[in-house]
Design a protein around this motif. Structure first.
Motif, PDB file in Angstrom:
ATOM      1  N   GLU A  54      55.776  45.473 -50.918  1.00 45.32           N
ATOM      2  CA  GLU A  54      56.189  44.097 -51.222  1.00 45.32           C
ATOM      3  C   GLU A  54      57.709  43.938 -51.207  1.00 45.32           C
ATOM      4  OE1 GLU A  54      54.175  41.476 -51.767  1.00 45.32           O
ATOM      5  OE2 GLU A  54      52.351  42.674 -51.576  1.00 45.32           O
ATOM      6  N   ILE A  55      58.437  45.035 -51.285  1.00 45.73           N
ATOM      7  CA  ILE A  55      59.891  44.892 -51.449  1.00 45.73           C
ATOM      8  C   ILE A  55      60.666  45.543 -50.308  1.00 45.73           C
ATOM      9  CG2 ILE A  55      59.828  44.621 -53.952  1.00 45.73           C
ATOM     10  CD1 ILE A  55      60.564  47.561 -54.178  1.00 45.73           C
ATOM     11  N   HIS A  57      61.896  44.107 -47.889  1.00 41.51           N
ATOM     12  CA  HIS A  57      63.070  43.266 -47.597  1.00 41.51           C
ATOM     13  C   HIS A  57      64.238  43.593 -48.526  1.00 41.51           C
ATOM     14  CE1 HIS A  57      61.034  41.115 -50.831  1.00 41.51           C
ATOM     15  NE2 HIS A  57      62.182  40.561 -51.109  1.00 41.51           N
ATOM     16  N   MET A  58      63.916  44.022 -49.759  1.00 43.01           N
ATOM     17  CA  MET A  58      64.998  44.421 -50.676  1.00 43.01           C
ATOM     18  C   MET A  58      65.644  45.710 -50.166  1.00 43.01           C
ATOM     19  SD  MET A  58      63.378  43.638 -54.466  1.00 43.01           S
ATOM     20  CE  MET A  58      64.821  43.957 -55.482  1.00 43.01           C
ATOM     21  N   GLN A  61      67.928  45.060 -47.293  1.00 41.78           N
ATOM     22  CA  GLN A  61      69.249  44.530 -47.669  1.00 41.78           C
ATOM     23  C   GLN A  61      70.277  45.646 -47.863  1.00 41.78           C
ATOM     24  OE1 GLN A  61      68.439  42.165 -51.128  1.00 41.78           O
ATOM     25  NE2 GLN A  61      67.361  40.608 -49.947  1.00 41.78           N
ATOM     26  N   TYR A  62      69.786  46.817 -48.204  1.00 42.41           N
ATOM     27  CA  TYR A  62      70.677  47.971 -48.390  1.00 42.41           C
ATOM     28  C   TYR A  62      70.652  48.895 -47.173  1.00 42.41           C
ATOM     29  CZ  TYR A  62      70.672  46.480 -53.261  1.00 42.41           C
ATOM     30  OH  TYR A  62      70.815  45.760 -54.411  1.00 42.41           O
TER      31      TYR A  62
ATOM     32  N   ASN B  65      50.492  41.290 -50.207  1.00 44.65           N
ATOM     33  CA  ASN B  65      49.697  42.000 -49.203  1.00 44.65           C
ATOM     34  C   ASN B  65      48.339  42.427 -49.758  1.00 44.65           C
ATOM     35  OD1 ASN B  65      51.430  42.498 -46.637  1.00 44.65           O
ATOM     36  ND2 ASN B  65      52.818  42.825 -48.342  1.00 44.65           N
ATOM     37  N   PHE B 136      60.069  38.091 -58.934  1.00 45.78           N
ATOM     38  CA  PHE B 136      59.588  39.381 -58.439  1.00 45.78           C
ATOM     39  C   PHE B 136      60.718  40.418 -58.414  1.00 45.78           C
ATOM     40  CE2 PHE B 136      57.827  42.597 -55.791  1.00 45.78           C
ATOM     41  CZ  PHE B 136      56.454  42.473 -55.893  1.00 45.78           C
TER      42      PHE B 136
END
Lengths: 158, 175
Positions: A54-55, A57-58, A61-62, B65, B136
């Motif tokens: 789910e992350i 995309h976070m 970013q790095y 998801n 989130f």
């Protein structure tokens, strides 16, 4: 012993799909997150890999790419990734079993599985952060994000 | 590692109960997660038991998801908030968790007495998605690793979430 901060990350090439290998050296220039975990098909809601999925995309970013690693076979990984709709690679440390996990010092001989361990490797291939979680505890992602934040600060202050 | 709730509860949050209560219980939840569904009646019971001693806050942590309707459900609740219907929507979703679908939220909106047309219009507001993503991401940074995750007075709660365990954890903050 688990490899720690400042150590050169051992090179590896492991299957990510039935006919494609991922080589750590090919990822130079990117930060790499290695998430060793015991086994595919752990329970859904608390599942560590579902959280990371789910992350992405976070992480992105790095400038970081996530790789999951367990001793499950590439076919098992493929079914697991499809069923859970994962958008990142799961690598198969299958033959010789656990060889990469052993190099990183996170193989559990008793269980015949990888420990639940995280490594953040910087753009030059050096381990910037590592953490081993108790087998049954999902370590979340805050430690990874913190380590990536530190890397970003170091590179901008240069 | 001890994890603190970051940012602390503030203006953008949905708060139920006495704002000055000695205990603040924050849930990071996913509307389609069965464990959150199981926690729902337990929280209601805790709220009834502790009454004005307990403040409850809900933040979004949809695993998009894994759960097809988790994000749209979170958006429905945030949209309902514009008509002061956040908690009514939150409740009706958890009470009907087994029959979630893309369209069921309009039915819910009607059932809880919202202006359905305005609800539908607001549902497409892009700022909603940002609010949910912010919840989130803050959750991830605060150490949320799955749902439900609770924080009691700002500190992550790693215990079981059956009634007795949560009761004990809350009660120890009340003198």
């Amino acid at each position: 012993m688990m490899l720690e901060k400042g150590t050169k990350a051992p090179e590896f090439a492991l299957y990510a799909t039935p006919d494609q290998k991922v080589k750590l050296g090919d990822l130079k220039g990117k930060n790499v997150i290695l998430a060793f975990y015991p086994a595919d098909w752990s329970p859904v809601c608390s599942d560590q890999m579902s959280l990371y999925n789910e992350i992405l995309h976070m992480f992105d970013q790095y400038n970081a790419i996530l790789l999951g690693i367990s001793v499950d076979s590439k076919w098992c990984h493929m079914a697991f990734a499809q069923e859970r709709k994962f958008h990142f690679n799961l690598l198969s440390d299958f033959e010789p079993k656990g060889a990469v996990a052993k190099q990183y010092g996170v193989y559990n001989e008793e269980e015949g599985e990888c420990e639940r361990a995280l490594f953040v490797i910087d753009k030059e291939g050096v381990i910037a952060w590592s953490y081993q979680s108790p087998m049954a505890i999902n370590p979340g992602a805050d430690g990874i994000i913190g380590a990536l934040e530190n890397l970003q600060q170091v590179s901008t202050s240069k | 590692m001890t994890h603190q709730l970051t940012p602390p509860v503030g203006k953008g949050d949905h708060i139920q109960g006495n704002p000055n209560a000695p205990v603040e219980l924050v849930e990071y939840g996913d509307y389609q997660c069965p464990y959150c569904g199981a926690a729902y009646p337990i929280i209601k019971k805790l709220q009834a038991e502790f009454d004005d001693q307990l403040k409850f806050v809900f933040r979004n942590f949809p695993l998009s998801n894994a759960h097809e309707f988790a994000v749209i459900a979170a958006m429905a609740a945030e949209t309902a908030a514009k008509q002061n219907g956040f908690w009514a929507m939150h409740d009706i979703i958890y009470e009907n968790q087994s029959r979630l679908s893309r369209d069921v939220f309009f039915e819910f909106a009607d059932e809880i007495g919202l202006d359905v047309e305005a609800f539908e219009r607001d549902l497409h507001n892009p700022s909603l998605g940002k609010k949910i993503e912010a919840d989130f991401e803050n959750g991830v940074r605060s150490g949320v690793n799955g749902t439900p995750t609770f924080f009691i007075n700002g500190t992550i709660y790693r215990g079981e979430y059956d009634y007795d365990s949560l009761y004990q954890a809350i009660a120890q903050h009340i003198k």
